[in-house]
Scaffold this motif. Structure first.
Motif, PDB file in Angstrom:
ATOM      1  N   GLY A  29      44.630  36.354  33.612  1.00 26.64           N
ATOM      2  CA  GLY A  29      45.095  35.473  34.614  1.00 26.64           C
ATOM      3  C   GLY A  29      45.852  36.292  35.705  1.00 26.64           C
ATOM      4  N   ASP A  35      26.061  33.017  37.803  1.00 27.02           N
ATOM      5  CA  ASP A  35      27.177  32.522  38.550  1.00 27.02           C
ATOM      6  C   ASP A  35      27.982  31.562  37.830  1.00 27.02           C
ATOM      7  OD1 ASP A  35      28.236  31.354  40.788  1.00 27.02           O
ATOM      8  OD2 ASP A  35      26.780  32.009  42.076  1.00 27.02           O
ATOM      9  N   LEU A  36      29.233  31.923  37.961  1.00 27.75           N
ATOM     10  CA  LEU A  36      30.171  30.853  37.387  1.00 27.75           C
ATOM     11  C   LEU A  36      30.286  29.621  37.924  1.00 27.75           C
ATOM     12  CD1 LEU A  36      33.137  33.023  36.387  1.00 27.75           C
ATOM     13  CD2 LEU A  36      31.914  31.947  34.841  1.00 27.75           C
ATOM     14  N   TYR A  81      45.191  29.777  44.993  1.00 29.48           N
ATOM     15  CA  TYR A  81      44.598  30.744  43.829  1.00 29.48           C
ATOM     16  C   TYR A  81      45.211  30.536  42.716  1.00 29.48           C
ATOM     17  CZ  TYR A  81      44.413  35.222  41.840  1.00 29.48           C
ATOM     18  OH  TYR A  81      44.385  36.475  41.048  1.00 29.48           O
ATOM     19  N   CYS A 135      37.038  38.672  33.669  1.00 29.09           N
ATOM     20  CA  CYS A 135      37.753  39.238  34.732  1.00 29.09           C
ATOM     21  C   CYS A 135      37.175  38.260  35.938  1.00 29.09           C
ATOM     22  CB  CYS A 135      37.549  40.646  34.925  1.00 29.09           C
ATOM     23  SG  CYS A 135      37.733  41.900  33.969  1.00 29.09           S
ATOM     24  N   LYS A 185      38.253  37.016  51.081  1.00 33.41           N
ATOM     25  CA  LYS A 185      36.769  36.786  50.987  1.00 33.41           C
ATOM     26  C   LYS A 185      36.546  35.312  50.864  1.00 33.41           C
ATOM     27  CE  LYS A 185      36.334  39.899  47.584  1.00 33.41           C
ATOM     28  NZ  LYS A 185      36.031  40.671  46.594  1.00 33.41           N
ATOM     29  N   SER A 245      31.593  43.740  38.983  1.00 27.41           N
ATOM     30  CA  SER A 245      31.168  44.209  40.285  1.00 27.41           C
ATOM     31  C   SER A 245      32.163  44.158  41.089  1.00 27.41           C
ATOM     32  CB  SER A 245      30.290  43.285  40.825  1.00 27.41           C
ATOM     33  OG  SER A 245      30.371  41.788  40.868  1.00 27.41           O
ATOM     34  N   GLY A 246      33.194  43.734  40.460  1.00 30.09           N
ATOM     35  CA  GLY A 246      34.932  43.668  41.082  1.00 30.09           C
ATOM     36  C   GLY A 246      35.710  45.003  40.698  1.00 30.09           C
ATOM     37  N   PHE A 247      36.917  44.708  41.197  1.00 33.84           N
ATOM     38  CA  PHE A 247      38.007  45.811  41.073  1.00 33.84           C
ATOM     39  C   PHE A 247      38.185  46.013  39.771  1.00 33.84           C
ATOM     40  CE2 PHE A 247      42.631  46.923  42.575  1.00 33.84           C
ATOM     41  CZ  PHE A 247      42.515  48.005  42.439  1.00 33.84           C
ATOM     42  N   VAL A 248      38.995  44.958  39.162  1.00 38.00           N
ATOM     43  CA  VAL A 248      39.342  44.917  37.889  1.00 38.00           C
ATOM     44  C   VAL A 248      38.321  45.076  36.714  1.00 38.00           C
ATOM     45  CG1 VAL A 248      40.807  43.654  35.826  1.00 38.00           C
ATOM     46  CG2 VAL A 248      41.532  43.569  38.231  1.00 38.00           C
ATOM     47  N   ILE A 252      47.969  44.603  41.250  1.00 37.15           N
ATOM     48  CA  ILE A 252      47.206  45.539  40.784  1.00 37.15           C
ATOM     49  C   ILE A 252      46.957  46.565  42.388  1.00 37.15           C
ATOM     50  CG2 ILE A 252      45.351  46.487  39.937  1.00 37.15           C
ATOM     51  CD1 ILE A 252      45.038  43.837  38.640  1.00 37.15           C
ATOM     52  N   ARG A 305      24.019  46.486  41.754  1.00 38.42           N
ATOM     53  CA  ARG A 305      25.440  46.018  42.313  1.00 38.42           C
ATOM     54  C   ARG A 305      26.302  46.766  41.294  1.00 38.42           C
ATOM     55  NH1 ARG A 305      27.403  40.699  43.134  1.00 38.42           N
ATOM     56  NH2 ARG A 305      28.742  41.809  44.289  1.00 38.42           N
ATOM     57  N   LYS A 337      44.340  29.401  38.809  1.00 34.52           N
ATOM     58  CA  LYS A 337      44.537  30.317  37.607  1.00 34.52           C
ATOM     59  C   LYS A 337      45.335  29.853  36.538  1.00 34.52           C
ATOM     60  CE  LYS A 337      43.086  34.284  37.623  1.00 34.52           C
ATOM     61  NZ  LYS A 337      41.717  34.627  37.289  1.00 34.52           N
ATOM     62  N   ARG A 365      26.506  38.436  39.617  1.00 33.62           N
ATOM     63  CA  ARG A 365      25.609  37.601  40.503  1.00 33.62           C
ATOM     64  C   ARG A 365      24.564  38.545  41.339  1.00 33.62           C
ATOM     65  NH1 ARG A 365      29.639  34.077  44.016  1.00 33.62           N
ATOM     66  NH2 ARG A 365      30.816  36.030  44.276  1.00 33.62           N
TER      67      ARG A 365
HETATM   68  N1  NAP Z   1      43.811  42.336  42.110  1.00 32.56           N
HETATM   69  C1  NAP Z   1      45.019  42.043  41.590  1.00 32.56           C
HETATM   70  O1  NAP Z   1      46.063  42.362  42.197  1.00 32.56           O
HETATM   71  C2  NAP Z   1      45.192  41.026  40.630  1.00 32.56           C
HETATM   72  C3  NAP Z   1      46.275  40.820  40.120  1.00 32.56           C
HETATM   73  C4  NAP Z   1      46.539  39.733  39.131  1.00 32.56           C
HETATM   74  C5  NAP Z   1      45.287  39.289  38.479  1.00 32.56           C
HETATM   75  N2  NAP Z   1      43.928  39.512  39.030  1.00 32.56           N
HETATM   76  C6  NAP Z   1      43.148  38.894  38.457  1.00 32.56           C
HETATM   77  O2  NAP Z   1      41.918  39.920  38.020  1.00 32.56           O
HETATM   78  C7  NAP Z   1      40.766  39.492  38.327  1.00 32.56           C
HETATM   79  C8  NAP Z   1      39.999  40.156  38.809  1.00 32.56           C
HETATM   80  O3  NAP Z   1      40.219  40.365  40.199  1.00 32.56           O
HETATM   81  P1  NAP Z   1      39.763  41.504  41.184  1.00 32.56           P
HETATM   82  O4  NAP Z   1      40.999  42.014  41.866  1.00 32.56           O
HETATM   83  O5  NAP Z   1      39.082  42.511  40.433  1.00 32.56           O
HETATM   84  O6  NAP Z   1      38.810  40.674  42.147  1.00 32.56           O
HETATM   85  P2  NAP Z   1      37.539  41.117  42.881  1.00 32.56           P
HETATM   86  O7  NAP Z   1      37.488  42.638  43.202  1.00 32.56           O
HETATM   87  O8  NAP Z   1      37.443  39.998  44.081  1.00 32.56           O
HETATM   88  O9  NAP Z   1      36.631  40.945  41.684  1.00 32.56           O
HETATM   89  C9  NAP Z   1      36.299  39.629  41.367  1.00 32.56           C
HETATM   90  C10 NAP Z   1      34.971  39.365  40.447  1.00 32.56           C
HETATM   91  O10 NAP Z   1      34.637  38.173  40.062  1.00 32.56           O
HETATM   92  C11 NAP Z   1      33.110  37.941  40.352  1.00 32.56           C
HETATM   93  N3  NAP Z   1      33.046  36.695  40.831  1.00 32.56           N
HETATM   94  C12 NAP Z   1      33.430  35.731  41.890  1.00 32.56           C
HETATM   95  N4  NAP Z   1      32.835  34.661  41.995  1.00 32.56           N
HETATM   96  C13 NAP Z   1      31.978  34.668  40.899  1.00 32.56           C
HETATM   97  C14 NAP Z   1      31.095  33.676  40.468  1.00 32.56           C
HETATM   98  N5  NAP Z   1      30.883  32.711  40.982  1.00 32.56           N
HETATM   99  N6  NAP Z   1      30.276  34.043  39.340  1.00 32.56           N
HETATM  100  C15 NAP Z   1      30.463  35.107  38.848  1.00 32.56           C
HETATM  101  N7  NAP Z   1      31.542  35.932  39.185  1.00 32.56           N
HETATM  102  C16 NAP Z   1      32.038  35.509  40.198  1.00 32.56           C
HETATM  103  C17 NAP Z   1      33.108  38.755  41.546  1.00 32.56           C
HETATM  104  O11 NAP Z   1      31.746  38.960  41.793  1.00 32.56           O
HETATM  105  P3  NAP Z   1      30.867  39.221  43.068  1.00 32.56           P
HETATM  106  O12 NAP Z   1      30.945  40.918  43.420  1.00 32.56           O
HETATM  107  O13 NAP Z   1      29.560  38.604  43.152  1.00 32.56           O
HETATM  108  O14 NAP Z   1      31.612  38.549  44.184  1.00 32.56           O
HETATM  109  C18 NAP Z   1      33.748  40.126  41.112  1.00 32.56           C
HETATM  110  O15 NAP Z   1      33.053  40.835  40.155  1.00 32.56           O
HETATM  111  C19 NAP Z   1      40.771  38.081  38.744  1.00 32.56           C
HETATM  112  O16 NAP Z   1      40.885  37.116  37.648  1.00 32.56           O
HETATM  113  C20 NAP Z   1      42.152  37.919  39.231  1.00 32.56           C
HETATM  114  O17 NAP Z   1      42.803  36.796  39.262  1.00 32.56           O
HETATM  115  C21 NAP Z   1      44.174  40.540  40.116  1.00 32.56           C
END
Ligand code: NAP
Length: 371
Positions: free
Chosen positions: A136, A74-75, A165, A96, A371, A10-13, A193, A47, A169, A37
């Motif tokens: 990571g 839910d993690l 954070y 992710c 968030k 449901s998130g970005f990556v 990203i 979602r 990680k 979730r």
């Molecule tokens: N964006 C960047 O620049 C970047 C760079 C390096 C690494 N990363 C890594 O890439 C990964 C994804 O990041 P993102 O940018 O995609 O972040 P994001 O858009 O905030 O997505 C996070 C995802 O994790 C889920 N999540 C959070 N808490 C959870 C829980 N308790 N149980 C189950 N799922 C849960 C969220 O679900 P909900 O929608 O329910 O909240 C969402 O689907 C992360 O591991 C991050 O560390 C990101």
């Protein structure tokens, strides 16, 4: 047929990873199981589809995801969803999910470390599991300023985390290695990203607002000729899919990054944003100032950025300025050795990020990262 469990869909990556699989693989060649979730399977499916719409998928592609693909969980409470019998048929994981926020989220450690470890321990018992790709973050290495960080270097113990954070990680990677020695564990650490090469910031405005904010203020804590290691989310997703399924994966650790050659100078970001907006670059007006100096001009923020909380803007400048000043590049030789191409340069798709954030204020755009 591979059965791929994707968390964070449901998130970005995670959304970009699902987009990649839906575009690249016919439905009968892979099975996707998406952790999300929600109160009910129907709500979880909604979602996921709502998120996937931001990645430009058509109605047929969206309809190919149905309730059978949804794993509610839910993690922070992994005991519940890890008992689902479908887990025992999983062949690959792309993990992710995380709290990827620089804010002080009280659940950070519970989700990113404790829950993620319990999930990995459960997956380590799955006989059919061939690979567990864990996402990571390259910044978890606590790199030195002005350095190139290579994939065979240990994390820097002599520096401090700028945010909890990154500490969380790094901790989870080490704990999984320690507690799950038999897990087919591959860590992929993306750099920063920003946006999508086709859909700009429609999937997420994460981090792009920092560049817009600095350009509006005509000031930031780094120099204009400092560089930043940025990748688009669709490139990150393509690489994660490769690391998940490819037989060419020889290492258990990879950077997903632009590497030294493709890092983008802030001056080029300035030029590209100006070109997309049909305005002039700020190069001659730009000032590098310290965080302390920013505190002195905090009352001007609302005149320049629109209605905002100056405390939150200052906090953002401190955190993101800290990362920007590092001027660090993450080497990506291991992906290049696999024959994976370099990512598209940020400046080549900045126009899409500009057009998809038009009309939105900095406070609106930045919410996604606190968030
Ligand atoms: N964006 C960047 O620049 C970047 C760079 C390096 C690494 N990363 C890594 O890439 C990964 C994804 O990041 P993102 O940018 O995609 O972040 P994001 O858009 O905030 O997505 C996070 C995802 O994790 C889920 N999540 C959070 N808490 C959870 C829980 N308790 N149980 C189950 N799922 C849960 C969220 O679900 P909900 O929608 O329910 O909240 C969402 O689907 C992360 O591991 C991050 O560390 C990101």
């Amino acid at each position: 047929m591979p059965s791929i469990l994707i968390t964070g869909a449901s998130g970005f990556v995670g959304g970009a990873v699902v987009e990649h699989f839906l575009r690249q693989y016919p439905k009968n060649e892979i099975n996707l199981l998406l952790l999300v979730r929600a109160e009910t399977t129907a709500a979880g499916l909604l979602r996921i589809r709502t998120n996937l719409e931001k990645f430009g998928l058509n109605s047929q592609q969206l309809a190919s995801i149905n309730e059978e693909n949804i794993l509610i969980g839910d993690l922070s409470e992994p005991e519940a969803f890890t008992q689902d019998p479908r887990i025992d048929n999983v062949t690959h994981v792309i993990n992710c999910a995380a709290i990827a926020s620089f804010g002080n989220n009280p659940a950070l450690w519970r989700v990113n470390v404790d829950g993620s470890l319990a999930f990995a321990q459960r997956m380590a018992k799955v006989k059919s599991l061939q690979r567990f790709v864990h996402v990571g973050t390259a910044m978890a290495s606590m790199p030195d300023k002005d350095s190139v960080f290579y994939e065979d270097m240990p994390d820097n113990a002599h520096n401090e985390d700028l945010v909890q954070y990154t500490a969380s990680k790094r901790a989870i990677e080490n704990l999984i290695r320690e507690h799950c020695p038999d897990l087919p564990f591959v860590v992929a650490r993306p750099s920063i990203i920003v946006g999508h090469t086709q859909y700009g910031c429609r999937p997420s405005s994460s981090i792009f607002w920092v560049f817009l904010m600095a350009l509006k203020l005509k000031k930031f804590t780094c120099q204009l000729d400092d560089k930043i290691d940025v990748i688009p989310v669709d490139y990150c997703a393509m690489v994660l899919a490769n690391l998940c399924l490819s037989e060419e994966v020889k290492h258990n650790f990879y950077h997903i990054s632009s590497g030294e050659e493709m890092c983008t100078p802030f001056s080029a970001i300035d030029e590209s944003v100006a070109k997309a907006n049909n305005t002039s670059a700020i190069v001659n007006d730009y000032q590098q100032i310290s965080y302390q100096e920013f505190t002195g001009i905090r009352k001007q923020f609302k005149d320049i950025l629109g209605p905002c909380n100056d405390k939150i803007i200052l906090r953002a400048i401190k955190l993101y300025g800290g990362f920007a000043e590092l001027n660090v590049k993450f080497d990506n030789q291991r992906l290049l050795d696999m024959g994976i191409p370099r990512p598209m340069a940020f400046t080549r798709y900045i126009d899409k990020c500009v057009s998809t954030t038009q009309g939105l204020s900095i406070p609106e755009l930045m919410m996604v990262d606190f968030k």
